[in-house]
Design an enzyme around this catalytic site. Structure first.
Site, PDB file in Angstrom:
ATOM      1  N   GLU A  24       7.035  16.898  16.887  1.00  0.00           N
ATOM      2  CA  GLU A  24       7.285  16.639  15.382  1.00  0.00           C
ATOM      3  C   GLU A  24       6.574  17.519  14.400  1.00  0.00           C
ATOM      4  O   GLU A  24       4.828  17.461  14.325  1.00  0.00           O
ATOM      5  CB  GLU A  24       7.286  15.341  14.837  1.00  0.00           C
ATOM      6  CG  GLU A  24       7.576  15.014  13.483  1.00  0.00           C
ATOM      7  CD  GLU A  24       7.573  13.036  12.693  1.00  0.00           C
ATOM      8  OE1 GLU A  24       8.712  12.890  12.533  1.00  0.00           O
ATOM      9  OE2 GLU A  24       6.138  12.813  13.100  1.00  0.00           O
ATOM     10  N   LYS A  71       0.767  -1.356   0.333  1.00  0.00           N
ATOM     11  CA  LYS A  71       0.176   0.157  -0.072  1.00  0.00           C
ATOM     12  C   LYS A  71       1.063   1.403  -0.235  1.00  0.00           C
ATOM     13  O   LYS A  71       1.304   1.546   0.722  1.00  0.00           O
ATOM     14  CB  LYS A  71      -0.661  -0.105   1.216  1.00  0.00           C
ATOM     15  CG  LYS A  71      -1.498   1.345   1.226  1.00  0.00           C
ATOM     16  CD  LYS A  71      -2.564   1.350   2.815  1.00  0.00           C
ATOM     17  CE  LYS A  71      -3.423   2.841   2.537  1.00  0.00           C
ATOM     18  NZ  LYS A  71      -2.108   3.982   2.635  1.00  0.00           N
ATOM     19  N   CYS A  79      12.337  11.982   7.515  1.00  0.00           N
ATOM     20  CA  CYS A  79      12.186  11.539   9.094  1.00  0.00           C
ATOM     21  C   CYS A  79      13.207  12.231   9.927  1.00  0.00           C
ATOM     22  O   CYS A  79      13.538  11.741  10.680  1.00  0.00           O
ATOM     23  CB  CYS A  79      11.867  10.038   9.371  1.00  0.00           C
ATOM     24  SG  CYS A  79      11.157   9.158   7.566  1.00  0.00           S
ATOM     25  N   THR A 139       0.095   6.431  13.887  1.00  0.00           N
ATOM     26  CA  THR A 139      -0.381   5.176  13.123  1.00  0.00           C
ATOM     27  C   THR A 139       0.364   3.736  13.585  1.00  0.00           C
ATOM     28  O   THR A 139      -0.933   2.958  13.779  1.00  0.00           O
ATOM     29  CB  THR A 139      -0.460   5.969  11.780  1.00  0.00           C
ATOM     30  OG1 THR A 139      -1.113   7.019  11.264  1.00  0.00           O
ATOM     31  CG2 THR A 139      -1.015   4.510  10.916  1.00  0.00           C
ATOM     32  N   GLY A 170       5.681   5.739   8.656  1.00  0.00           N
ATOM     33  CA  GLY A 170       5.231   6.602   8.731  1.00  0.00           C
ATOM     34  C   GLY A 170       5.252   7.232  10.261  1.00  0.00           C
ATOM     35  O   GLY A 170       6.225   7.254  10.947  1.00  0.00           O
ATOM     36  N   SER A 171       3.638   7.424  10.812  1.00  0.00           N
ATOM     37  CA  SER A 171       3.864   7.604  11.887  1.00  0.00           C
ATOM     38  C   SER A 171       3.453   7.317  13.005  1.00  0.00           C
ATOM     39  O   SER A 171       3.743   6.335  13.101  1.00  0.00           O
ATOM     40  CB  SER A 171       2.095   9.203  11.844  1.00  0.00           C
ATOM     41  OG  SER A 171       0.912   8.483  12.166  1.00  0.00           O
ATOM     42  N   GLU A 182       9.148   2.054  11.530  1.00  0.00           N
ATOM     43  CA  GLU A 182       9.763   3.417  11.465  1.00  0.00           C
ATOM     44  C   GLU A 182       8.881   4.550  11.264  1.00  0.00           C
ATOM     45  O   GLU A 182       8.263   4.880  10.124  1.00  0.00           O
ATOM     46  CB  GLU A 182      11.052   3.844  10.166  1.00  0.00           C
ATOM     47  CG  GLU A 182      12.092   5.083  10.597  1.00  0.00           C
ATOM     48  CD  GLU A 182      11.759   5.930   9.873  1.00  0.00           C
ATOM     49  OE1 GLU A 182      11.460   6.443  10.815  1.00  0.00           O
ATOM     50  OE2 GLU A 182      12.194   6.107   8.384  1.00  0.00           O
TER      51      GLU A 182
END
Length: 597
Positions: A476, A263, A378, A320, A316-317, A344
């Site tokens: 962040e 995805k 990141c 999430t 991603g976050s 990560e």
């Protein structure tokens, strides 16, 4: 049946192998051959130390050279032409399941962030029914792919790397530049160099791993380890900010014999699809990787409710990933195995400067880390700690150089920055800037302006925070906003205190950089900050990890620290089986100590 007659031949001397070349054909070819009356040798499963040619070895590899795209160079002219052609059309990106393309009624548009009214691609989203079909397709492809001789699995990715280095370099670069608003250099080090390195080094690491076998054998015992793929599918969920991460999240599990549902981020679909197309041209069998752009809620439900989920490979976050982990935990009673969770996630990366540091290096490194790719790496530096005794010089150099930064369309190679990725990101960054303007403890030194009329542009912004625990120092932002705290280096224990501050201010631990000429200072920082980051840079910027040189990953709430780009990463996608074979059997169940004599 053929599957009942599988042979395991890894670790055997070559003279013991009696393998027909036909044995590496895929299942469909085997069936076709059987239909023509041909006798097929049993399939050879080489999930461990060697392929069907035990003495074959990959050529030596190095990191992919980075092209410079200087004025007048052929690579610059070719890329410019590809950019012109790509922005002049809108591509259709399908869902691909089991090798078949699906064009659905659910469509998302990927736009050019620096030209928000330009549609780069129309992306067809997978329906819940297609996601179920993708899982079925992956399961159907799993056994043939896992048991294919390793040299042939490896050959797919080795060839894909070469295709990305040559034939498809400009297409992948252009899709990354336009779709993700990367300058030519940022796209080159990501979508070309790093993506290629992930595949080539992955092949080398896998080759070395499969050769790792027990070195000790008892008398009349033969030991070996078979590196099986995971039993199920891997869900690869990739972000917008690095095309290479998508290639790695989906490609590395597949290299190790796994099947994957990929995805991509809806804001990076075109570049990810270009990588997927390269893999197909390189010979990846249908169903091994299923390309499924989709709504997060549909994909999340499909993967987390399937008993065949074997792993989630995520970037991603933090929020999430935590939500995914929680959902998987709640569903543990339905899975055939414990799903492996690799993530990560967020970062609040620091530059910590000692008075002994080279100030020119500090400033140039900080500007690059904070503002390259609009602060959307990141690992980007988003908080900096400068000594009061050196602050006047640092401040002057910072502001002089930031004032020279050009921001605009990525097709203009003179620009240092492009746009942030989308409206949602723009609004988030704007909210942090506007909020800081209301606090007396925050002083704007540069930037603080933004404009989303044509594209999602945010000027490089530097804010001095007198409060070291200001939200700008803790949270962040993922944009071109650098929060600066000036610490008083004249007080006793100043360095120890600022080390403590850096270590405890945020819940993240992704990257950090320490600048000093004093080796004792560096040693103390490395000791005191040993858990404050997963990648530490000494006298260098906090970004720019290179595959094969600095394996990447963070701890705490920055992820599971699996170190992508290093050899240990591949072990997360194998399920080793230890085999002990006794060549001369025992004849008595009794042990010597049982005798009365």
């Amino acid at each position: 049946s053929a599957r009942d007659r599988e042979y395991i031949c890894e670790c055997m001397p070559s003279k013991m192998l009696r393998v027909s070349p036909l044995s590496v054909l895929r299942g469909a070819s085997r069936a076709a051959a059987a239909g023509r009356g041909l006798h097929m040798a049993p399939r050879v499963a080489v999930g461990a130390a060697h392929s069907s040619s035990p003495h074959s070895e990959l050529p030596s590899i190095t990191n992919e050279p980075i092209l410079e795209y200087k004025p007048g160079s052929p690579e610059r002219a070719a890329l410019k032409q590809t950019l012109k052609e790509m922005i002049g059309r809108t591509e259709e990106v399908p869902v691909v399941v089991g090798g078949k393309e699906y064009f659905t009624n659910k469509i998302s548009e990927q736009i050019v962030p620096s030209q928000r009214h330009t549609v780069l691609a129309r992306v067809h989203f997978a329906t819940p029914e297609l996601l179920s079909k993708a899982i079925e397709s992956a399961n159907a492809a799993r056994l043939d792919w896992e048991t294919m001789a390793f040299e042939h699995r490896l050959g797919v990715f080795y060839k894909a790397a070469d295709l990305m280095s040559s034939k498809y370099r400009n297409r992948i670069l252009a899709a990354t530049m336009l779709g993700q608003s990367k300058t030519v250099f940022q796209a080159e080090i990501d979508a070309a160099a790093e993506a290629i390195d992930f595949f080539r080094f992955g092949c080398k690491y896998a080759e070395a791993l499969y050769r790792e076998q027990p070195r000790h054998h008892s008398k009349y015992v033969w030991n070996r380890v078979i590196y099986r793929a995971l039993e199920g599918f891997v869900a690869a969920i990739s972000p917008f900010n690095f095309t290479a991460i998508g290639a790695n999240l989906a490609g590395t599990p597949a290299l190790m014999g796994n099947v994957v549902l990929w995805k991509p981020s809806h804001t990076a679909v075109l570049s990810n699809y270009a990588v997927f197309q390269v893999l197909r041209e390189a010979g990846l069998p249908d169903g091994v990787i299923n390309f499924v752009p989709s709504e997060s809620k549909h994909f999340g439900h499909a993967m987390s409710t399937s008993p065949h989920l074997a792993a989630i490979n995520f970037t991603g976050s933090t929020a999430t990933f935590a939500s995914i982990w929680q959902t998987v935990g709640q569903n543990m009673n339905i899975y055939r195995t414990f799903p492996r969770m690799l993530g990560e996630t967020g970062g609040k990366n620091f530059h910590l400067v000692h008075p002994s540091a080279d100030l020119v290096n500090v400033v140039t490194s900080t500007i690059r880390s904070a503002f390259e790719y609009q602060g959307q790496k990141c690992s980007a530096c988003s908080r900096a700690y400068f000594p009061k005794s050196k602050w006047p010089q640092i401040k002057q150099l910072l502001l002089e150089n930031v004032a020279k930064i050009k921001i605009g369309h990525v097709e203009d190679f003179s620009n240092f920055m492009g746009a942030v990725i989308d409206q949602k990101s723009f609004n988030k960054i704007r909210s942090y800037i506007d909020s800081a303007k209301t606090r007396a403890s925050c002083e704007f030194l540069a930037g603080g302006t933004y404009d989303d009329r044509e594209g999602f542009f945010v000027q490089p912004t530097i804010i001095e925070c007198r409060d070291p625990k200001d939200v700008l120092m803790q949270e962040e932002i993922f944009g071109p906003v650098l929060a600066v705290h000036v610490y008083d280096d004249s007080v006793p224990n100043a360095w120890a205190n600022v080390l403590e501050l850096v270590d405890t201010t945020t819940p993240y631990a992704l990257t950090g950089a320490v600048f000093s000429r004093d080796r004792a200072v560096i040693a103390e920082a490395m000791y005191r900050l040993r858990h404050a980051q997963g990648n530490l840079y000494i006298n260098d910027k906090s970004t720019g990890a290179v595959v094969g040189q600095q394996p990447f990953g963070g701890a705490r709430l920055s992820g599971t620290n699996d170190k992508a780009g290093g050899p240990q990463y591949l072990t997360r996608f194998t399920s080793p089986m230890s085999v002990k074979e006794t060549t001369v059997g025992t004849t008595d169940w009794r042990y010597p100590h049982m005798s009365e004599a």
